[in-house]
Write a protein that holds these residues in place. Structure first.
Motif, short mmCIF file in Angstrom:
data_model
loop_
_atom_site.label_atom_id
_atom_site.label_comp_id
_atom_site.label_asym_id
_atom_site.label_seq_id
_atom_site.Cartn_x
_atom_site.Cartn_y
_atom_site.Cartn_z
N SER A 261 -23.81 -22.69 -2.26
CA SER A 261 -23.04 -22.21 -3.42
C SER A 261 -23.30 -23.06 -4.65
CB SER A 261 -21.55 -22.17 -3.09
OG SER A 261 -21.16 -23.32 -2.41
N VAL B 62 -26.24 -24.13 -5.61
CA VAL B 62 -27.45 -23.60 -6.24
C VAL B 62 -27.13 -22.33 -7.02
CG1 VAL B 62 -29.71 -22.56 -5.75
CG2 VAL B 62 -29.00 -24.65 -4.56
N LYS B 63 -26.24 -21.52 -6.43
CA LYS B 63 -25.81 -20.30 -7.11
C LYS B 63 -25.10 -20.64 -8.42
CE LYS B 63 -23.44 -17.85 -4.21
NZ LYS B 63 -22.70 -16.87 -3.42
N ALA B 64 -24.31 -21.71 -8.41
CA ALA B 64 -23.50 -22.04 -9.58
C ALA B 64 -24.30 -22.68 -10.70
CB ALA B 64 -22.35 -22.97 -9.16
N CYS B 65 -25.33 -23.44 -10.36
CA CYS B 65 -26.04 -24.23 -11.37
C CYS B 65 -26.65 -23.35 -12.45
CB CYS B 65 -27.15 -25.07 -10.72
SG CYS B 65 -28.08 -26.02 -11.93
N PRO B 66 -26.30 -23.60 -13.73
CA PRO B 66 -26.80 -22.72 -14.80
C PRO B 66 -28.21 -23.06 -15.26
CG PRO B 66 -25.30 -24.33 -15.71
CD PRO B 66 -25.36 -24.60 -14.22
N THR B 67 -28.83 -24.12 -14.72
CA THR B 67 -30.16 -24.50 -15.21
C THR B 67 -31.19 -24.63 -14.10
OG1 THR B 67 -29.69 -26.85 -15.01
CG2 THR B 67 -29.12 -25.83 -17.10
N LYS B 68 -30.82 -24.26 -12.87
CA LYS B 68 -31.68 -24.46 -11.70
C LYS B 68 -32.03 -25.94 -11.49
CE LYS B 68 -33.98 -19.96 -12.27
NZ LYS B 68 -34.13 -19.77 -13.73
N CYS C 273 -30.54 -31.61 -15.09
CA CYS C 273 -29.08 -31.47 -14.97
C CYS C 273 -28.40 -31.74 -16.30
CB CYS C 273 -28.58 -32.45 -13.91
SG CYS C 273 -26.79 -32.48 -13.74
N CYS D 186 -22.72 -30.32 -16.14
CA CYS D 186 -21.57 -29.43 -16.32
C CYS D 186 -20.61 -29.50 -15.12
CB CYS D 186 -22.01 -27.99 -16.55
SG CYS D 186 -22.73 -27.16 -15.11
N ARG D 187 -21.12 -29.98 -13.98
CA ARG D 187 -20.32 -30.20 -12.76
C ARG D 187 -19.81 -28.91 -12.13
NH1 ARG D 187 -18.66 -33.04 -16.63
NH2 ARG D 187 -16.46 -32.53 -16.62
N PHE D 188 -20.46 -27.80 -12.48
CA PHE D 188 -20.12 -26.54 -11.84
C PHE D 188 -20.45 -26.62 -10.34
CE2 PHE D 188 -20.56 -21.65 -12.57
CZ PHE D 188 -19.32 -21.46 -11.98
N ALA E 109 -18.26 -25.91 -6.96
CA ALA E 109 -18.73 -24.87 -6.05
C ALA E 109 -18.93 -25.38 -4.63
CB ALA E 109 -20.04 -24.28 -6.57
N TRP F 128 -13.21 -31.40 -13.17
CA TRP F 128 -12.97 -30.78 -14.46
C TRP F 128 -11.56 -31.13 -14.89
CZ3 TRP F 128 -14.97 -25.25 -12.95
CH2 TRP F 128 -16.37 -25.20 -13.12
N LEU G 93 -19.86 -31.80 -21.23
CA LEU G 93 -21.18 -31.97 -20.61
C LEU G 93 -21.52 -33.45 -20.46
CD1 LEU G 93 -23.52 -29.26 -22.20
CD2 LEU G 93 -22.25 -29.18 -20.06
N ARG H 219 -28.89 -31.94 -23.44
CA ARG H 219 -29.67 -31.01 -22.62
C ARG H 219 -29.02 -29.64 -22.56
NH1 ARG H 219 -30.47 -34.75 -17.30
NH2 ARG H 219 -31.59 -36.46 -18.29
N PHE I 79 -33.90 -22.36 -19.21
CA PHE I 79 -34.06 -21.97 -17.81
C PHE I 79 -32.95 -20.98 -17.44
CE2 PHE I 79 -35.20 -26.48 -18.34
CZ PHE I 79 -36.56 -26.39 -18.12
N THR J 189 -30.50 -18.55 -15.82
CA THR J 189 -30.24 -18.42 -14.38
C THR J 189 -29.18 -17.35 -14.16
OG1 THR J 189 -30.63 -20.80 -14.29
CG2 THR J 189 -29.71 -19.78 -12.32
N HIS K 185 -27.98 -15.90 -11.67
CA HIS K 185 -27.00 -15.99 -10.58
C HIS K 185 -25.90 -17.00 -10.86
CE1 HIS K 185 -29.15 -19.55 -9.30
NE2 HIS K 185 -30.25 -18.88 -9.10
N SER K 186 -26.00 -17.70 -11.98
CA SER K 186 -24.92 -18.62 -12.35
C SER K 186 -23.97 -17.93 -13.33
CB SER K 186 -25.49 -19.88 -13.01
OG SER K 186 -24.44 -20.65 -13.53
N LEU L 238 -15.96 -19.10 -6.14
CA LEU L 238 -16.36 -20.35 -5.47
C LEU L 238 -15.74 -20.44 -4.07
CD1 LEU L 238 -15.84 -22.81 -8.46
CD2 LEU L 238 -17.90 -21.55 -7.84
#
Lengths: 274, 391
Positions: free
Chosen positions: A141, A143-149, A167, A170-172, A176, B49, B107, B112, B119, B121, B123-124, B186
């Motif tokens: 989960s 990997v799914k959450a990360c917004p930048t891969k 990275c 963002c700590r998403f 997750a 968070w 952040l 960054r 990039f 994504t 799926h995010s 999540l």
């Protein structure tokens, strides 16, 4: 017998690493840089997508069995394993619990396995500490959450890796992960590194990190640091879950094992004999 | 139109000066955080968070709340909202600017931030949140500005703008839906893993946004010679009342699911929020007083509005009191409780409480002040244009 099998695995793991990189000329560079930095360059070399050599070699999925029966006999062994990881990865030892960085650590049974917990646990479960680490899930989960891969599955071996340089902090992924396996660098970690290991990069503040199944050591044909620390005891069995002849599969075929939070649906690659 | 911001009564300048001072404090605190890292906040490995993301979540709702003016006015041709619809659009702009600032403040590696674009994504959910937030921001800037310019020139707005107005309506819903999806998708976070999060977010947004507009209308009625009109105000209170009722209903459903099923994962966070969570002999309850005050405010606000409707009373003081109480209640619910309690207990069933630091509060107040600064300027322009047209 066991050692023989392990040797066989290592040979195979090494071979796949080489195969994955395909051009022998860059093997040296890759084995130190790419895998060591958590796959930054691997990403560039196709780590995010199907690797070029993926077609010729069967997909490997690395996993681990934690045989707690060994640790019940020797709780100090777990500390040795953790210590080896700390040393191998320049993990800062921050005293403040709030800012801790943990890759593999100890916790109580009810913490590690809240779903398998009940009121009448055996004395053994009650009085022992359990090893917990990233589960390198098949369906992660984070990997799914990360917004930048910046965190991704390495296609050739199933490791859930991190690119510390991508990275954004963002700590998403931390929200997750159902296993609490991820740590964030709330401050510059470097002053808290007790023994510096020049073979592995230190991190900067503001990025997430976690266990990488020692991708950098596998690339050199070495076992993960924690596995090596427990060598000969059988406490940690590491290998390819997709290889029916591997030692880890033999253990899984023979023993009753459980996983942390199977209901989360992430399909962990770490198994426990409790 | 920008020149309208340059002329004002002393009260206007004093207000801007106060906000400016708070913004300066915010920046000073941010530089400290930038130099040291997010360790200067109260966030931890367990509660990863804090205020920044919770304020962001709440403010996305405030931005989406503008829909409650846009929809009646443009789609249902409700003329009483003619003067205040622009306020909804401008509030959305300010709220979204605050949202984006809170994201940046949160952040670990702000420089960054563009990696989300380099990039992409799909799926995010964070990627989609970025898309819809920017989309909604640009739509509101475009619609607000074009329509206000037309009003100033006393010509009807160009026809093409209504296409963008129409697009902005599903966008308003989408910003808060996608923000809910950051949480409700999540695994392992039981408090968030609920299909009612998105509807609950929308219901509370449709009360919080209009409440803030209502408060702004009352303030401007007193200090800026701007009267939204009794009918518009009264209609706003109706909208707020129903949205609060729906939100409260959704929240109570969460209570039912948790406490009737008695599935521990569904109870823990609610227990932590309202009664205190006992763990290893210690009781963790630092949010309990906030949640009960919010509950009190919520029902008092609701009671005042219901009283006004049932007994056909209209009093600006009552309207103002109800709007302030409801706004604070919803802020506590979404701007504090929802995010913090999701991390309690952590995935290893340990409890860590979160208490923001002074530095973190400084940044948070600084961002809010920036939003209100921008809002003041935008409203000054909007009212300036209306006054100009009236002359």
């Amino acid at each position: 017998m066991m050692d023989n099998k392990r040797r066989k695995f290592l040979k195979m793991a090494g071979a796949t690493v080489l195969a994955g990189i395909s051009a022998p000329a860059i093997v040296k560079l890759s084995s130190t840089d790419a895998v060591a930095s958590g796959g930054g360059q691997e990403a560039a070399a196709g780590g995010h997508s199907q690797s070029a050599a993926g077609a010729s070699s069967a997909r490997i999925r690395l996993g681990m069995v934690v045989d707690m029966r060994v640790f019940y006999q020797d709780q100090a062994l777990l500390d040795v394993a953790i210590e080896a990881c700390v040393k191998a990865h320049n993990i800062p030892e921050i005293p403040d619990r709030k800012s801790e960085i943990k890759w593999i650590w100890k916790t109580g049974y009810e913490n590690a396995f809240p779903e398998h917990s009940h009121n009448h646990r055996s004395q053994i479960l009650e009085h022992n500490q359990f090893a917990v680490l990233c589960n390198h899930c098949d369906n992660p989960s984070c990997v799914k959450a990360c917004p930048t891969k910046a965190t991704f599955v390495v296609e050739k071996n199933g490791i859930v890796a991190m690119d510390f340089h991508r990275c954004i902090g963002c700590r998403f992924c931390m929200a997750a992960c159902p296993f609490g396996a991820r740590s964030f660098n709330w401050q510059d970690p470097r002053p808290f590194i007790k023994r510096y290991n020049p073979d592995f990069p230190t991190r900067m503040r503001g990025v997430v990190e976690k266990c990488n199944f020692c991708g950098e050591r596998l690339a050199l044909g070495l076992e993960p640091a924690c596995v090596e620390a427990c060598k000969g005891t059988g406490a940690l069995v590491f290998g390819d879950l997709n290889d029916a002849d591997s030692e880890i599969r033999k253990v899984l075929d023979e023993e009753f094992t459980i996983q942390r939070k199977p209901s989360a649906g992430t399909i962990p690659s770490v198994f426990y004999i409790v | 139109m920008i020149e309208k911001t340059l002329k004002g009564k002393p009260a206007y300048w004093i207000w801007l000066a106060i906000l400016g001072a708070l913004i300066a404090i915010g920046w000073a605190c941010y530089f400290r955080q930038y130099a040291f890292g997010l360790g200067l906040t109260g966030m931890s490995r367990d509660v990863s968070w804090g205020l920044y993301i919770s304020q962001f979540t709440f403010l996305v709702g405030v931005a989406a709340g503008g829909l409650m003016l846009v929809l009646p006015y443009y789609i249902h041709n409700y003329k009483a909202f003619a003067r205040i619809t622009i306020l909804g659009e401008f509030l959305a702009i300010s709220a979204l600017v605050m949202c984006l600032m809170f994201i940046m403040a949160d952040l670990g590696q702000p420089l960054r931030g563009l990696n989300v674009i380099f990039f992409p994504t799909p799926h995010s959910m964070l990627f989609w949140d970025m898309c819809v937030l920017w989309g909604y921001l640009l739509l509101n800037v475009l619609c607000g500005w074009v329509i206000l310019t037309a009003e100033r020139k006393q010509v009807p707005p160009p026809k093409w703008i209504y296409i963008f107005v129409a697009i902005s309506i599903p966008f308003a819903v989408s910003i808060h839906t996608v923000t809910a999806m950051l949480y409700c998708g999540l695994p392992g976070r039981h408090f968030w893993l609920s299909a009612i999060i998105a509807p609950r977010f929308l219901a509370s947004a449709f009360a919080a946004g209009p409440s803030l507009i209502l408060i702004a209308c009352l303030v401007m009625r007193k200090y800026a010679d701007f009267d939204a009109g009794k009918e518009a105000i009264s209609k706003l209170t109706t909208i707020i009342m129903y949205a609060v009722i729906i939100n409260t209903f959704f929240f109570l459903l969460e209570f039912f699911v948790g406490y009737y099923s008695e599935v521990p994962g569904h109870i823990h966070s609610l227990q932590y929020l309202f009664f205190g969570l006992e763990h290893n002999g210690e009781v963790y309850n630092n949010l309990v007083p906030f949640m009960w005050v919010a509950t009190l405010f919520n029902f008092t606000g609701l009671g005042i509005l219901a009283y006004m409707k049932i007994f056909k009373v209209f009093d600006y003081r009552l309207v103002g009191t109800a709007a302030v109480l409801i706004f604070l209640a919803l802020w506590t619910d979404k701007g504090l409780g929802f995010v913090f309690a999701g991390f309690v207990p952590n995935p290893l069933e340990e409890v860590t409480e979160y208490i923001p630091t002074l530095n973190e509060l400084g940044i948070t107040i600084g961002v809010w002040a920036t939003g209100f600064f921008l809002l003041t300027l935008l409203y000054k322009i909007a009212i300036g244009v209306e006054h100009e047209v009236e002359q």
